[in-house]
Design a protein around this motif. Structure first.
Motif, mmCIF file in Angstrom:
data_model
loop_
_atom_site.group_PDB
_atom_site.id
_atom_site.type_symbol
_atom_site.label_atom_id
_atom_site.label_comp_id
_atom_site.label_asym_id
_atom_site.label_seq_id
_atom_site.Cartn_x
_atom_site.Cartn_y
_atom_site.Cartn_z
ATOM 1 N N GLY A 1 0.806 -1.325 0.094
ATOM 2 C CA GLY A 1 0.131 -0.130 -0.052
ATOM 3 C C GLY A 1 0.887 1.184 -0.204
ATOM 4 N N ALA A 2 1.893 1.394 0.924
ATOM 5 C CA ALA A 2 2.618 2.500 1.211
ATOM 6 C C ALA A 2 3.308 2.781 -0.054
ATOM 7 C CB ALA A 2 3.652 2.321 2.333
ATOM 8 N N GLN A 3 3.976 1.510 -0.759
ATOM 9 C CA GLN A 3 5.016 1.987 -1.782
ATOM 10 C C GLN A 3 4.211 2.052 -3.216
ATOM 11 O OE1 GLN A 3 7.110 -1.609 -0.270
ATOM 12 N NE2 GLN A 3 8.443 -0.453 0.570
ATOM 13 N N ILE A 4 3.130 1.600 -3.210
ATOM 14 C CA ILE A 4 2.345 2.096 -4.568
ATOM 15 C C ILE A 4 1.857 3.441 -4.327
ATOM 16 C CG2 ILE A 4 -0.017 1.735 -5.764
ATOM 17 C CD1 ILE A 4 0.431 -1.372 -5.018
ATOM 18 N N VAL A 5 1.294 3.762 -3.313
ATOM 19 C CA VAL A 5 0.744 5.021 -3.327
ATOM 20 C C VAL A 5 1.999 6.183 -3.312
ATOM 21 C CG1 VAL A 5 -0.410 6.882 -1.806
ATOM 22 C CG2 VAL A 5 -1.358 4.543 -2.110
ATOM 23 N N LEU B 1 6.506 8.165 3.055
ATOM 24 C CA LEU B 1 5.366 7.025 2.933
ATOM 25 C C LEU B 1 6.255 5.584 2.381
ATOM 26 C CD1 LEU B 1 2.404 6.148 3.235
ATOM 27 C CD2 LEU B 1 1.968 6.965 1.002
ATOM 28 N N ALA B 2 6.813 5.984 1.366
ATOM 29 C CA ALA B 2 7.442 4.439 0.867
ATOM 30 C C ALA B 2 8.493 4.336 1.441
ATOM 31 C CB ALA B 2 7.667 5.058 -0.543
ATOM 32 N N GLN B 3 9.111 4.855 2.537
ATOM 33 C CA GLN B 3 10.308 4.600 3.302
ATOM 34 C C GLN B 3 11.528 4.638 2.460
ATOM 35 O OE1 GLN B 3 10.333 1.389 5.906
ATOM 36 N NE2 GLN B 3 8.166 1.658 6.628
ATOM 37 N N GLY B 4 11.683 5.695 1.397
ATOM 38 C CA GLY B 4 12.881 5.904 0.728
ATOM 39 C C GLY B 4 12.336 6.430 -0.537
ATOM 40 N N CYS B 5 13.523 7.210 -1.367
ATOM 41 C CA CYS B 5 13.334 7.863 -2.585
ATOM 42 C C CYS B 5 13.701 7.041 -3.667
ATOM 43 C CB CYS B 5 13.813 9.317 -2.465
ATOM 44 S SG CYS B 5 15.543 9.446 -2.251
ATOM 45 N N THR B 6 14.203 7.528 -4.642
ATOM 46 C CA THR B 6 14.822 6.894 -5.898
ATOM 47 C C THR B 6 16.125 6.378 -5.657
ATOM 48 O OG1 THR B 6 14.814 9.506 -6.566
ATOM 49 C CG2 THR B 6 13.916 7.908 -8.370
ATOM 50 N N SER B 7 16.789 7.056 -4.642
ATOM 51 C CA SER B 7 18.233 6.309 -4.334
ATOM 52 C C SER B 7 17.963 5.422 -3.253
ATOM 53 C CB SER B 7 18.934 7.351 -3.579
ATOM 54 O OG SER B 7 18.790 8.880 -4.185
ATOM 55 N N GLY B 8 17.372 5.634 -2.103
ATOM 56 C CA GLY B 8 17.135 4.640 -1.260
ATOM 57 C C GLY B 8 15.998 3.394 -1.323
ATOM 58 N N GLN B 9 14.990 3.665 -1.842
ATOM 59 C CA GLN B 9 14.092 2.670 -2.043
ATOM 60 C C GLN B 9 14.131 2.207 -3.662
ATOM 61 O OE1 GLN B 9 12.367 0.207 -1.312
ATOM 62 N NE2 GLN B 9 11.112 1.582 0.282
ATOM 63 N N ALA B 10 14.228 2.805 -4.770
ATOM 64 C CA ALA B 10 14.203 2.286 -6.114
ATOM 65 C C ALA B 10 15.252 1.805 -6.342
ATOM 66 C CB ALA B 10 13.757 3.591 -7.099
ATOM 67 N N GLY C 1 16.185 -1.799 -5.328
ATOM 68 C CA GLY C 1 15.932 -2.747 -6.345
ATOM 69 C C GLY C 1 17.154 -3.704 -6.777
ATOM 70 N N ALA C 2 18.289 -3.099 -6.289
ATOM 71 C CA ALA C 2 19.494 -3.908 -6.465
ATOM 72 C C ALA C 2 19.603 -5.225 -5.439
ATOM 73 C CB ALA C 2 20.925 -3.134 -6.326
ATOM 74 N N LEU C 3 18.750 -4.888 -4.546
ATOM 75 C CA LEU C 3 18.513 -6.127 -3.460
ATOM 76 C C LEU C 3 17.720 -7.137 -3.523
ATOM 77 C CD1 LEU C 3 19.059 -3.924 0.134
ATOM 78 C CD2 LEU C 3 20.710 -5.701 -1.085
ATOM 79 N N LEU C 4 16.850 -6.820 -4.949
ATOM 80 C CA LEU C 4 15.720 -7.510 -5.372
ATOM 81 C C LEU C 4 14.413 -7.520 -4.495
ATOM 82 C CD1 LEU C 4 17.722 -10.717 -6.851
ATOM 83 C CD2 LEU C 4 17.096 -8.618 -7.928
ATOM 84 N N LEU C 5 14.297 -6.263 -3.858
ATOM 85 C CA LEU C 5 13.069 -6.336 -2.835
ATOM 86 C C LEU C 5 11.761 -6.273 -3.762
ATOM 87 C CD1 LEU C 5 15.026 -4.184 -0.024
ATOM 88 C CD2 LEU C 5 14.580 -6.730 -0.108
ATOM 89 N N SER C 6 10.902 -6.900 -3.464
ATOM 90 C CA SER C 6 9.577 -6.719 -4.208
ATOM 91 C C SER C 6 9.102 -5.157 -4.009
ATOM 92 C CB SER C 6 8.403 -7.566 -3.728
ATOM 93 O OG SER C 6 8.947 -8.802 -3.921
ATOM 94 N N GLY C 7 8.997 -4.528 -2.791
ATOM 95 C CA GLY C 7 8.494 -3.376 -2.533
ATOM 96 C C GLY C 7 9.287 -2.293 -3.327
ATOM 97 N N SER C 8 10.470 -2.409 -3.610
ATOM 98 C CA SER C 8 11.413 -1.385 -4.438
ATOM 99 C C SER C 8 11.080 -1.366 -5.856
ATOM 100 C CB SER C 8 12.915 -1.867 -4.168
ATOM 101 O OG SER C 8 13.165 -1.646 -2.753
ATOM 102 N N PHE C 9 10.662 -2.493 -6.361
ATOM 103 C CA PHE C 9 10.268 -2.526 -7.780
ATOM 104 C C PHE C 9 8.908 -2.026 -7.935
ATOM 105 C CE2 PHE C 9 13.763 -6.120 -7.896
ATOM 106 C CZ PHE C 9 14.391 -5.514 -9.124
#
Lengths: 674, 177
Positions: A90-94, B133-142, B146-154
């Protein structure tokens, strides 16, 4: 093997700050090299005029992904040494949708705006001020957003698991997609701008080929693991292999049966004997004090014991334990030993009666054998401390269901089920005792719901037939903090040989582990009263005396609305001045079927290192009645090793009712201001 | 390709090969995993600045707030704050080296400074909020996740680009020359 600062719990040290500064320099330098100090170039990706964002971002992503996979494959680093962010759909989509709009409007993202600012871009400065403001807004509206912030929390979830692929397969597919994207964006740039110097160039061909070859190489380096326990590394790093061979040559990886027998009888702390045979064989006979762990779960089960004390593996022969030992050693365990000649050797050399031996024995040796036989084959001597010592050391503070399953039937193991009686009566873990948690609490000095004094607790435990030497496992329903409050009763009596079952009965049932509805036979015991063991419960005077003292941390674990004063069930609303809010629910994850578990220790350690400056800081935890705070006490003291944790049992019930005590009420303060 | 509207005597150097720069960025990220055990991040450090500001204005309110409160009385005492400072330093060094450092508001020639800065501010607020909200930005999350292959990051990465492309047409005028 590299130890990351995260795995050492040292991200809050000045060394980490310095290294982060240096890495930041590298980060800023490369971002600026990429031309990301220009918002026009960044925004270009959304108008198909400059696709550098795609090229740089995916090149970096693939490089780090492959690099890390190779480091893991070589055994130089383990994935659990890296902070893996939770997936919260939810958090990551929004968040992603809002972020994209902000990105294209502002022309910046946070990292690139930093280098933009460094290069003198005023729009970057304004954007960054906006980011600061957006963060503050988020905090102010957190109570409203909180639902979304945790909506769809999956914990750590890997993308290849989500799509049902192997790790290597996913990496190869992703690399191929990225390469295809590179060629596509080159074509897009050619069409849109007429300029695409890399399109079809020998460089891009070589680069694409190199990435795909490296991704494919992972299949050779670490083929799909046959056993989950070996997933960290299948190719042996040269250094580890060398020390391994050295130790095998010198016979240092073996431990003699006689040696183990003596150590077990002496109750050596931090000695874990692991039987790696199938559970059925373990049930028939095992070395007393051994735990039964399936090969695939070894690393996970033994992680608390990693490089602490001795881990001894045995099976009937030597092959299986040797493979398991090799696998553990590759994962960084340096304290794993094999029992020479396995279980057969132990039976022959330690347990074979003197009368049946062909070789002559001295009087002293014969006495030793008889002592071993009495200890390892005789009935459980539950009065003796020695008898339960091996169970004690093998028992982690939070025990997983599979470990408990393998321990059932061990002498001196007592399971206490804290669920409501109808649930217990329907089905429970075989042999477990039902306890109503409220029987441990009562009104003391006018304050309700206080943990009873030692003598009364001891009387309760006597009725349950418990002994001071028993190993206790506490099992709850979906309120994991029921186990930790019961644990406080044992702590108060100085009975530290207990564990709480992670995941509660729901996990046990979910895994279809054995249960029955039989009431255990109990003989009343005389549980000893230790009146001095409780040095951790504090009263309001002590809390008041510590308020505002530098270095003292008071943690209020109640839900946030009670902390802020928005809600109250007590005489007054609000919180103790200076108290920090850390709701106890923050330490838990709820999975399917209402399975409530503690968050991974590393995540808990990281979170609390943000709140508590040092391991010896004086920390006072409280809630309303002491119930929820018992969980935070357990997490801090028993899972994370904070030395000076205190429990304000009377909690907000007492604090709010004593009108002379100071409080802070945010809601009231805001109203007054308006 | 020359960004900006003002003219200098020294022309900025052309950008490097984006793929090779990407590899270099990937290696910095890899070093961050190996040394810190955590990826690169930017928004985390900026949010800490927000928390510090909030602390200086309303300390007790901030300490008792649910989100910033967890960061304690000294929110700047955090590795990502130092990483952010490093990012500024590294960026400045590279920009000076390539003659790209100049004070300007980057925008399309037909766009007013006010419009561009308005968009930048609004975009910043959205990004700041979304990063928390997403616990990170283009650097920390995406990138790092992403390089750690985390679903939420993708998921974050896909949503980011999807909404970015969807919104691009509405804010295009700021780049019109």
């Amino acid at each position: 093997m590299i130890d990351t600062l995260y795995s050492l719990d040292a991200l809050g040290t000045s060394r980490a700050f310095f290294l982060a500064l240096l890495l930041g320099c590298g980060f800023g330098f490369t971002l600026e090299r990429a031309g990301f100090s220009s918002s026009r170039r960044l925004a270009g990706v959304f108008y198909f005029t400059d696709m550098a964002v795609v090229k740089v971002m995916f090149s970096a992503l693939i490089t780090a992904m492959l690099g890390l996979s190779y480091l893991v494959g070589f055994g130089w680093i383990q994935l659990d040494q890296i902070f893996l962010m939770p997936t919260i759909y939810g958090a990551q989509i929004v968040g992603g949708l809002l972020f994209g709009v902000g990105f294209v409007m502002g022309g910046w993202c946070p990292g690139t705006a930093a280098v933009g600012l460094a290069a003198g871009r005023i729009d970057a400065l304004v954007f960054l001020l906006g980011v600061v403001g957006g963060s503050i807004l988020f905090n102010e509206f957190f109570s409203v957003i909180q639902v979304l912030y945790t909506a769809g929390d999956q914990g750590t979830l890997m993308a290849y698991t989500s799509v049902g692929m192997s790790r290597n397969g996913f990496i190869l597919a992703f690399t191929l997609m990225a390469v295809a994207a590179f060629w596509l964006v080159e074509w897009v740039e050619k069409v849109r701008t007429g300029r695409a110097p890399y399109r079809g160039s020998p460089f891009l061909k070589a680069f694409s080929l190199a990435l795909v070859v490296l991704a494919g190489g992972l299949f050779v380096l670490s083929p799909a693991p046959s056993e989950a326990g070996e997933k960290a590394a299948s190719i042996v790093p040269p250094v580890v292999e060398k020390t391994l061979m050295g130790r095998i040559e010198k016979g240092q990886d073996h431990i003699e049966p006689e040696d183990i027998a003596d150590r077990l009888m002496a109750g050596e702390p931090d000695l874990v004997i692991v039987d790696v045979r199938p559970a059925a064989e373990f049930k028939v006979f095992h070395i007393r004090g051994a735990i039964n762990v399936p090969l695939a779960e070894l690393a996970e089960t033994l992680k608390l014991q990693k490089n602490r004390g001795l881990i001894v593996l045995y099976s009937n022969g030597m092959t299986h334990p040797a493979q398991a030992r090799d696998s553990l050693q590759r994962q960084g365990f340096d304290n794993v030993y094999l029992l020479t000649d396995g279980l057969r050797g132990f039976q022959d050399r330690c347990l074979k009666p003197v009368s049946l031996r062909t070789e002559p024995l001295s009087m002293a040796d014969a006495a030793r054998v008889n002592a071993w036989r009495a200890f390892f084959t005789g009935p459980a001597i539950s009065k003796s401390d020695v008898a339960t010592a091996p169970v004690h050391v093998a028992m982690p503070r939070a025990v997983e269901t599979h470990s408990l399953a393998s321990m059932i039937g061990t002498p001196g193991l007592k399971i206490i089920d804290l669920r409501p009686q109808p649930e217990y009566n329907t089905a429970h873990i075989p042999g477990s005792l039902s306890v109503n948690l409220e029987s441990f609490r009562g009104n003391i000095g006018g304050v309700p719901s206080m943990l009873l004094p030692p003598a009364m607790l001891a009387a309760q435990l006597s009725l349950l037939g418990l002994k001071g030497t028993d190993s206790i496992v506490l099992v709850s329903g979906d309120k994991l903090y029921d186990t930790t409050l019961a644990a406080m009763a044992f702590e108060r009596l100085g009975h530290l040989n207990y564990a709480v079952m992670n995941g509660g009965y729901a996990k046990w049932a979910q895994e279809s582990r054995p249960s029955d509805a039989v009431l255990p036979v109990v003989t009343e015991s005389k549980y000893p009263v230790d009146k001095k063991a409780d040095d951790f419960t504090v009263d309001f005077k002590m809390v008041l005396a510590q308020l505002g003292k530098p270095g003292v941390v008071v943690i209020d674990v109640r839900p946030a609305d009670f902390y802020s004063g928005k809600k109250t069930d007590e005489a007054r609303a609000g919180h103790i001045p200076g108290a920090i809010s850390r709701p106890f629910t923050e330490d838990l994850v709820t999975g399917p079927d209402k399975v409530v578990s503690f968050k991974p220790t590393a995540a808990l350690a990281a979170a609390y290192s943000q709140i508590i400056p040092a391991k010896d800081t004086l920390v006072i935890v409280h809630c309303r009645t002491g119930h929820q705070a018992s969980q935070t006490y357990f997490v801090l003291k028993r899972l994370l090793g904070y030395a000076n944790v205190r429990w304000y049992d009377a909690g907000w019930t007492e604090w709010a009712a004593r009108l002379e005590l100071p409080i802070v009420n945010e809601t009231q303060a805001i109203k007054n201001k308006q | 390709m020359t960004p900006g509207t003002d003219h200098h005597h020294v022309e900025p150097e052309p950008y490097g090969n984006p793929y090779l720069v990407g590899v270099l960025l990937g290696l910095v990220l890899l070093a961050s995993y190996a040394i810190l055990g955590a990826g690169l991040g930017a928004s985390g450090g900026i949010a800490r600045v927000g928390a510090a500001l909030s602390m200086s204005v309303a300390p007790s309110h901030t300490l008792s707030s649910e989100y910033f409160g967890k960061w304690g009385a000294n929110p700047l005492h955090y590795y990502l704050v130092f990483m952010f400072v490093g990012t500024l330093v590294g960026g400045l060094f590279s920009a000076l080296l390539a003659n790209r450092a100049r004070i300007q508001v980057e925008r399309g020639a037909t766009t007013s400074v006010g419009r561009r800065l308005g968009y930048a501010l609004a975009g910043g607020v959205l990004v700041g909020f979304a990063s928390r909200l997403a616990q990170g930005c283009t650097s920390g999350q995406a990138l790092s996740g992403g390089a750690l292959l985390l679903s939420g990051s993708f998921v974050f990465l896909v949503c980011l680009f999807a909404s970015g492309y969807a919104a691009a047409w509405f804010v295009r005028k700021q780049w019109h020359d």
